[in-house]
Design a protein around this motif. Structure first.
Motif, mmCIF file in Angstrom:
data_model
loop_
_atom_site.group_PDB
_atom_site.id
_atom_site.type_symbol
_atom_site.label_atom_id
_atom_site.label_comp_id
_atom_site.label_asym_id
_atom_site.label_seq_id
_atom_site.Cartn_x
_atom_site.Cartn_y
_atom_site.Cartn_z
ATOM 1 N N GLY A 7 24.755 -5.566 50.261
ATOM 2 C CA GLY A 7 25.477 -5.929 49.050
ATOM 3 C C GLY A 7 25.022 -7.252 48.468
ATOM 4 N N CYS A 20 23.219 -3.651 37.947
ATOM 5 C CA CYS A 20 23.421 -2.325 38.529
ATOM 6 C C CYS A 20 22.243 -1.390 38.288
ATOM 7 C CB CYS A 20 24.718 -1.718 38.008
ATOM 8 S SG CYS A 20 25.153 -0.150 38.807
ATOM 9 N N SER A 53 29.349 -3.031 50.816
ATOM 10 C CA SER A 53 29.919 -3.810 49.725
ATOM 11 C C SER A 53 29.460 -3.340 48.339
ATOM 12 C CB SER A 53 29.617 -5.294 49.955
ATOM 13 O OG SER A 53 30.357 -6.096 49.086
ATOM 14 N N LEU A 54 28.798 -4.188 47.589
ATOM 15 C CA LEU A 54 28.378 -3.847 46.230
ATOM 16 C C LEU A 54 27.390 -2.681 46.212
ATOM 17 C CD1 LEU A 54 28.716 -4.650 43.259
ATOM 18 C CD2 LEU A 54 26.815 -6.245 43.568
ATOM 19 N N THR A 69 34.742 -3.761 42.096
ATOM 20 C CA THR A 69 34.114 -4.457 40.973
ATOM 21 C C THR A 69 35.027 -4.564 39.755
ATOM 22 O OG1 THR A 69 33.107 -2.393 40.201
ATOM 23 C CG2 THR A 69 31.810 -3.752 41.707
ATOM 24 N N PHE A 120 28.354 -3.071 37.032
ATOM 25 C CA PHE A 120 28.969 -2.321 38.129
ATOM 26 C C PHE A 120 30.389 -1.858 37.792
ATOM 27 C CE2 PHE A 120 25.654 -4.868 40.063
ATOM 28 C CZ PHE A 120 25.076 -4.008 40.975
#
Length: 181
Positions: free
Chosen positions: A10, A43, A67-68, A95, A107
């Motif tokens: 992430g 993203c 995570s992300l 997000t 995101f």
């Protein structure tokens, strides 16, 4: 044919004590999906990196995202024509929360379509980046099995998990189930 595991860190990447880094170091078939910008991610760029990594690895791939990267993977799943075997989605970042870091762009909104592959979402009761209820909601939308791992923070290096045996067990469970398909 062996299934390859791609790790997808992430925001900020995963440092040397993060379970993803420890898995990569210990297992020769584990390969990191690298990003050009770990600190101010976009993203669409992260999605492109996932696309390139999966194209190189082929369809016998499981992605262990953190995570992300879980959110980037959900975006990737909406637009790719490539196939993977599944994903372990650990501590997805919310997000859409007000305190989401502004340096990460593109995101939002979080995709809520069912993922076209088997998946497990893992979250903890005290993750500072997503509530347990929100993580369970994402798992339901994505068609994922949901695992509450208890008070483990963001399930990262700061959680002092080492090589995270529980995560390895979940990954092994996924790999064993899919090898019989």
């Amino acid at each position: 044919m062996d299934i390859q595991v791609l790790t997808a860190p992430g925001l900020g990447g995963s440092g040397p004590l993060h379970w993803q880094s420890l898995w990569e170091e210990a297992e020769p078939g584990f390969v990191r999906i690298n990003q050009d910008n770990w600190q101010a991610p976009v993203c669409s760029q992260w999605v492109n990196s996932i696309e390139q990594a999966v194209a190189l690895a082929g369809p016998q791939v499981v992605i262990a995202a953190h995570s992300l990267a879980c959110i980037a993977l959900a975006y990737w799943a909406q637009q790719t024509k490539l196939i993977i075997r599944g994903a372990l989605l650990v501590a997805p970042a919310d997000t859409e929360r007000p305190a989401f870091p502004p340096e990460a762009t593109g995101f939002q909104p979080i995709p809520l379509q069912q993922l076209p592959f088997n998946s497990i979402v893992v979250s903890s009761t005290n993750d500072e980046y997503i509530t347990l209820e929100r993580a369970a909601f994402l798992a339901q939308c994505w068609g994922s099995r949901f695992v509450n791992t208890g008070p483990q923070g963001h399930i990262n290096a700061a959680s002092n998990l080492g090589d995270w045996p529980k995560g390895k067990k979940l990954l092994k469970e996924l790999l064993q189930n899919w090898q019989t398909l």
